[in-house]
Design a protein around this motif. Structure first.
Motif, mmCIF file in Angstrom:
data_model
loop_
_atom_site.group_PDB
_atom_site.id
_atom_site.type_symbol
_atom_site.label_atom_id
_atom_site.label_comp_id
_atom_site.label_asym_id
_atom_site.label_seq_id
_atom_site.Cartn_x
_atom_site.Cartn_y
_atom_site.Cartn_z
ATOM 1 N N UNK B 69 0.881 -1.163 0.000
ATOM 2 C CA UNK B 69 0.000 0.000 0.000
ATOM 3 C C UNK B 69 0.923 1.219 0.000
ATOM 4 N N UNK B 71 1.905 5.118 -0.572
ATOM 5 C CA UNK B 71 1.395 6.491 -0.542
ATOM 6 C C UNK B 71 -0.131 6.548 -0.617
ATOM 7 N N UNK B 72 -0.761 5.704 0.150
ATOM 8 C CA UNK B 72 -2.213 5.768 0.238
ATOM 9 C C UNK B 72 -2.964 5.022 -0.836
ATOM 10 N N UNK B 73 -2.252 4.249 -1.674
ATOM 11 C CA UNK B 73 -2.950 3.492 -2.715
ATOM 12 C C UNK B 73 -2.373 2.086 -2.845
ATOM 13 N N UNK B 74 -3.228 1.076 -2.992
ATOM 14 C CA UNK B 74 -2.703 -0.258 -3.233
ATOM 15 C C UNK B 74 -1.962 -0.305 -4.569
ATOM 16 N N UNK B 100 2.793 0.629 3.386
ATOM 17 C CA UNK B 100 2.078 -0.088 4.452
ATOM 18 C C UNK B 100 1.585 -1.425 3.923
ATOM 19 N N UNK B 101 1.283 -2.348 4.821
ATOM 20 C CA UNK B 101 0.674 -3.605 4.360
ATOM 21 C C UNK B 101 -0.807 -3.394 4.040
ATOM 22 N N UNK B 102 -1.416 -4.343 3.336
ATOM 23 C CA UNK B 102 -2.879 -4.330 3.183
ATOM 24 C C UNK B 102 -3.455 -4.314 4.599
ATOM 25 N N UNK B 167 -7.917 -3.908 -0.061
ATOM 26 C CA UNK B 167 -7.036 -2.886 0.489
ATOM 27 C C UNK B 167 -7.544 -1.490 0.156
#
Lengths: 667, 248, 256
Positions: B69, B71-74, B100-102, B167
């Motif tokens: 994930x 910058x705020x997008x999967x 980030x992770x899902x 996600x």
């Protein structure tokens, strides 16, 4: 010739062998099947189809994969299609013709009985997959569509856009998940097989590592099936997935399974070239691109150097300063010479200093001529008289976009270069290994009760695999062959009760695995696993890749030995053994590649001929063509491990009773 | 170029995680996003630290393993690509990238950026198949299927099961994933005999796994690397409503 | 009936309830608008006040209106319940969410928009409906010349019934509660006008997503008619209806 190797090919005429075998093979009755446990390691096309089918038949199945789901196995990445002798196109295809093409394509190094069986069951595969809901390409009338592939004269390839492997795998995966839901298969994802457990000479289970918790587990099975794919990642860079490895097959090899034809690897000529040291894998571009593209390198070394330095663009190199080397060397076949020939020719030019790209390891695949040619055809269709060049290019680009749009998009995605305006760069890359665990007609290795299916076995492809045949073989083994042949063994084993996993053989195997893991963690050296893997890849790619010679192979063997020693003394594996530790996983796999690499070179050194994917520079015609030696090398090399990196070669002689051996020529 | 990475680090499922900041000084724009992570990991190993765990395998956009994930997008800033097919030329020198992770109750974090997506497998086990044993099949051409239908079924079947839909969805809903499979099999004649049973079973399993419900924001389809259409969800709703009312 | 509760408890069944109640509320909005358009008549509120009497006395409408109140409450609280349930599907949230990259903001803020609308409805009902029913709304006597249709209005004392109407030498006399006056007075306050305009903006954004979303939930999604659904959702429910509603307070504010 050793007599240890018995391929157990049934007697009788070639087209009756499998039929007769099926109707006479011993069966296991349903009540007994319920108490028989089978372990299937790997859940790609071969593993998932086998696990599902065995469960449908009533066996208790335990399946293992290192991925987080069976759906991720690398079969999913196969693009082109799957062959089957359906003759839906009425173009004269038949089981015999598919059999013949496969043997010939394999450069006469495959076993007749197995290949004929493969051709026989090919058509049932398509039926089965369609019934599962695999959305193959269709014609408007609703019938299945076919295309020709890999230069065959018949259209026998079934496909689902450029994602045939994905669709077939999802079909097998859904069959597997159905059995999981019904409780007939216990699925262990994120588990890696660390060893095969043998009791009284028979395979009786495995030691697996739960990759998340790091715990070692013991699993019993009346039989063990390895469907763990090929070992192309020994080259570090290949079209294989990052996790593809030889570990399961190699552990089996160490427990007595012979390794067949390890040096037979297939190299695909049209891959996107390496862009730098950071490169982690290579991406295949469909071979169909060679139908319309022209392959060239600069004719003058100074131009090639300028291109590499970024001072010269390919479009600035004039026609007379380009070397269309395939058209020059092979005027009859030109850019359409077979994979191995095209690959070697590219390597020859790059080695001679004419390669492009920053690395000098690439050649151009140019569509400018095709765009202009298609433009002219379109202009004629549209009755345009004397159109200017710009118009032709616009018209031509539209045609190319329609035919190859998705490939061009993929190229631009990865390289950032627009292939409509600038020639593409391509370079050969490893993508399939014909070699693997030696198996007999039953797909059983030399260890009783231990089977190998799909790319993991030395297979039906001889020295070279035909396009669209890998999917066919994986599914043939899993759906239609192994479920029958395994019964022959299990029917003799119905009295064996499940062996408790506190049996000393399990304990011993687990302790050995644990010792190796602890060793890896405790080296606490200075170099990462990838450092060794990259060096190993370079050695094997340079010395045991597209072309090989005795001297280089000897050097490679000692280089691999030295690298292996360095690995065990200075690898750094951070973290601990009892946690999710991806570096530890990689370390274990690379440790096995470091042993396999040596065997590959040994095998290549032993085979004093050129055949299929194995090209020995000493054995070529004056025109640089491969020179096969049927008199002395018409055999399968089956290597037995006799000690630490000590091997003994067994030869399985290949008899051709139905096909006349001939030489390949593309001049 | 120089890149600053803020990466979610979490020792295991039970541990509390936090962001760690890493600086990379020699990122080439030809690298894929995952190759940049390879470089980061190499750097961490050389510093004697533990590398970042992330899921990846085929690195050609088809296996569905990779799951970051960014910058705020999967799968990051580009549409219709997986993380492995995202290249650093989509970023610029000096960028700060948050990875980030899902995040979903049904996708527990295993370690760092790796999550457990076995809930998808269980949904498939509940009904994502045609019940046909090996050997049951008739000749493949005995069942003509129009090209349009076959093509539409194919585009639903193109789902790679990566979980980007979950996600991306503010409700962590798995409806795009489930509906792609329901649609594929509902469109094809082979899927008909079990169609009602299938949709009920798969939706029930989806709910039991703790995924949220769909509120039709369309984020799933917009972020799907295979551009699976929202019409699949409508078809699943249709199938579910009719099955719920008609099925025994 | 176990199957029905199971069916409605599933994630799709729950959505279905939102979609169906949503459609009902959309239909109500349309009817409400048509009735309230009478505020724009230059008749000192005669038509509007008569309409108000009709709406509060016709038994079928009364029955429907209780259904409506229940639906509003159900739609609102079921919606909030679902928002809460959906939130549990992601117990740990992301540090950064780039929502605008993949969805419209209103589709993501339906719960908040809905809550604003609910608060507005409470205020609106207290201000007019409760006032009309239980409060001290003065009565008005209208005299309409049936020849010229000209209307004059004058305050009058409260009467026992909701409406008295009779004709006297070609002049129709009507005595009703003067809700019109209440409206006119209320909309002299700038903050009330602003509140109404903002509430209508919320309704607009809520329905631009909600209308087509309800069709999607019911399984209607086809390229042949998606355009029409979208058009009605945006133009009728997202623009025309909210603007006409918002025009009412603005109209009174300007013409005070």
């Amino acid at each position: 010739m050793s007599n240890i190797l018995d391929s157990k090919i049934p007697e009788g005429p070639i087209d009756q062998k499998w039929t007769k075998y099926k109707s006479s093979v011993a069966l296991v009755n349903p009540a007994n099947k319920r108490s028989i446990e089978i372990i299937v390691v790997g859940t790609g096309l071969a593993g998932a189809s086998a696990a599902a089918t065995l469960a449908e038949m009533g066996y208790k199945v335990k399946a293992f994969c290192f991925q987080d789901s069976p759906r991720r196995a690398h079969s999913i990445a196969a693009q082109g299609g799957i062959n089957a002798a359906k003759n839906y196109q009425n173009d004269g295809d038949s089981v015999f013709r598919l059999f013949y093409d496969t043997i010939k394509g394999g450069d006469y190094r495959a076993r007749e009985g197995n290949v004929h069986r493969l051709a026989e069951v090919s058509s049932s595969i398509i039926d089965q997959c369609v019934a599962q809901g695999v959305p193959f390409a269709r014609e408007y009338g609703g019938m299945l569509s076919n295309r020709s592939f890999g230069g065959t004269q018949v259209q026998r390839t079934f496909y689902a856009a450029g994602q045939t492997g994905q669709q077939l795998l999802l079909g097998a995966y859904s069959a597997l998940q159905r059995q999981v839901g019904m409780g007939n298969v216990t699925m262990h994802t994120r588990h890696e097989m660390m060893d095969v457990v043998t009791i009284d000479g028979k395979a009786r289970g495995i030691i697996a590592r739960d990759l998340v918790s790091g715990k070692l587990e013991r699993h019993f099975g009346h039989a063990v099936v390895l469907a763990t794919g090929g070992y192309g990642n020994v080259f570090f860079l290949s079209t294989n997935a990052m996790g593809s490895n030889v570990t399961a097959a190699w552990k089996a090899h160490k427990k007595g399974a012979f390794f067949g034809n390890p040096c037979f690897t297939q190299i695909h000529p049209t891959c996107i070239p390496v862009s730098g040291d950071h490169q982690s894998k290579l991406t295949l571009m469909s071979e169909s691109l060679r139908n319309d593209g022209r392959i060239w390198v600069p004719a003058r070394k100074e131009d090639a150097e300028a291109v590499r330095a970024g001072k010269l663009k390919p479009n600035d190199i004039t026609e007379e300063n380009r070397d269309y080397y395939l058209e020059r060397r092979y005027p009859a076949f030109g850019n359409l010479v077979p994979r191995d020939v095209a690959s070697r020719a590219a390597k020859e030019r790059c080695d001679a200093g004419f390669g492009v790209n920053k690395t000098g390891q690439a050649v151009y695949l140019d569509y400018a001529a095709a765009i202009e040619r298609y433009g002219k055809i379109e202009a004629t269709k549209k009755n345009l008289n004397n159109p200017d060049k710009a118009t032709l290019i616009v018209l031509g680009k539209a045609v190319v976009k329609e035919k190859y749009g998705n490939l061009f998009d993929m190229y631009e995605q990865i390289t950032g270069v627009n292939p409509y305006n600038e020639p593409m760069q391509i370079y050969p890359a490893v993508h399939y290994t014909m070699g693997g665990l030696w198996v007999d007609y039953n797909l059983m290795t030399t260890v009783p009760g231990l089977y190998a299916i799909g790319e993991a076995n030395f297979s039906d492809h001889g020295a070279n695999r035909l396009g669209a045949s890998a999917l066919m073989q994986g599914l043939a083994d899993g759906y239609f062959v192994l479920p029958y042949t395994i019964g022959a063994y299990l029917s003799t084993d119905i009295r064996t009760k499940a062996i408790p996993t506190d049996h000393e053989a399990f304990v011993e195997a687990e302790n050995k695995v644990k010792a190796v893991i602890d060793h890896l963690i405790n080296v606490k050296g200075t170099k990462s696993v990838d450092y060794f893997h990259k060096i190993l890849g370079k050695i094997i790619w340079n010395e045991c890749g597209m072309s090989r010679n005795a001297e280089a192979l000897k050097k490679a063997i000692s280089d691999v030995q030295a690298l292996r020693a360095e690995f065990w003394s200075s690898v750094r594996v951070p973290g601990t053994a009892d946690e999710f530790n991806t570096e530890l996983e990689k370390a274990g796999r690379v440790a096995d590649f470091l042993e396999l690499g040596e065997l590959m070179c040994k095998d290549a050194l032993e085979r004093n001929e050129s055949c299929g994917g194995h090209f020995r520079e000493e054995y070529q015609t004056e025109e640089g063509e491969a020179l096969r030696d049927d008199e002395n090398f018409s055999f399968v090399s089956a290597w037995e491990l006799t000690g630490d990196n000590q091997w003994n070669l067994h030869k399985e002689e290949l008899k051709y009773e139905n096909i006349k051996i001939a030489a390949r020529s593309y001049k | 170029m120089k890149i600053t990475l803020k990466v979610w680090r979490q020792k295991n499922n039970a541990a509390k995680g936090q962001f760690e900041t890493y600086k990379l000084d020699h990122v080439s724009e030809d690298m894929s996003f995952l190759e940049m992570f390879d470089v980061l990991n190499e750097q961490l190993i050389n510093e004697g630290k533990e590398p970042v765990v992330f899921d990846h395998d085929c690195r050609e956009g088809i296996c569905g393993s990779c799951s970051m994930y960014i910058n705020g997008r999967p799968h990051g800033p580009k549409n219709a690509v997986t993380t492995c097919q995202l290249h650093m030329r989509s970023f610029k020198d000096g960028d700060i990238i948050v990875v980030e992770p899902w995040r979903a109750a049904a996708f527990p974090v295993l370690k760092d950026l790796s999550v457990d997506r076995s809930s998808f497998d269980r949904i498939m086990s509940a009904g994502g198949f045609v019940s046909v044993n090996t050997g049951n099949a008739q000749d493949a051409n005995n069942l003509p299927i129009g090209k349009e239908i076959a093509d539409e079924a194919f585009s639903s079947a193109a789902c790679i099961g990566c979980g980007a839909c979950v996600a991306a969805c503010k409700n962590a809903s798995a409806m795009l994933f489930v509906s792609a499979k329901v649609s594929q099999l509902a469109l094809l004649p082979q899927g008909q005999p079990e169609a009602r049973k299938r949709v009920l079973a798969m939706v029930n399993q989806m709910d039991a796994e703790g995924f949220g419900a769909c509120t039709n924001t369309g984020a799933c389809s917009a972020e799907c690397p295979k551009e699976i259409s929202l019409s699949n969800i409508a078809r699943m709703n249709r199938e579910y409503l009719s099955a719920g009312i008609i099925a025994e | 009936m176990n199957w029905l509760t199971n069916f409605l408890k599933s994630s799709i069944g729950r959505k279905l309830l939102m979609a169906l109640t949503g459609f009902f509320l959309c239909a109500f909005l349309l009817v409400h608008l048509i009735g309230n358009m009478q505020l724009f008549k230059h008749d000192h509120g005669l038509a509007f006040n008569t309409y108000a009497v009709f709406m509060t006395s016709n038994p079928i409408i009364k029955f429907t209106s209780y259904g409506l109140y229940a639906t509003i409450l159900f739609h609102a609280f079921w919606g909030l319940y679902l928002v809460n349930t959906n939130r549990k599907a992601r117990p740990v949230n992301y540090a950064i969410i780039d929502g605008k990259a993949n969805s419209s903001w209103n589709s993501r803020w339906m719960g908040v928009l809905g809550t604003i609308i609910l608060a507005f409805i409470v205020f609106h009902m207290a201000d007019f409906w409760a006032e009309y029913k239980f409060g001290e709304v003065p009565y008005v006597q209208y005299s309409q010349d049936l020849n010229t249709l000209e209307v004059t209005a004058m305050p009058t004392d409260a009467i026992d019934s909701k409406k008295i109407q009779f004709t006297e030498s070609n002049v129709e006399i009507t005595i009703v509660k003067n809700l019109y006056q209440e409206v006119a007075v209320a909309f002299r306050e700038w903050w009330i006008v602003l509140l109404y305009v903002l509430a209508m903006a919320s309704i607009s954004f809520h329905l631009v997503h909600g209308f087509k979303s309800a069709f999607q939930t019911l399984g209607f999604n086809h390229k042949k008619y998606n355009g029409l659904i979208n058009f009605i959702g945006v133009w009728v429910f997202g623009i025309i209806i909210p603007i006409l509603f918002a025009a009412m307070p603005v109209y009174f504010f300007i013409n005070q």
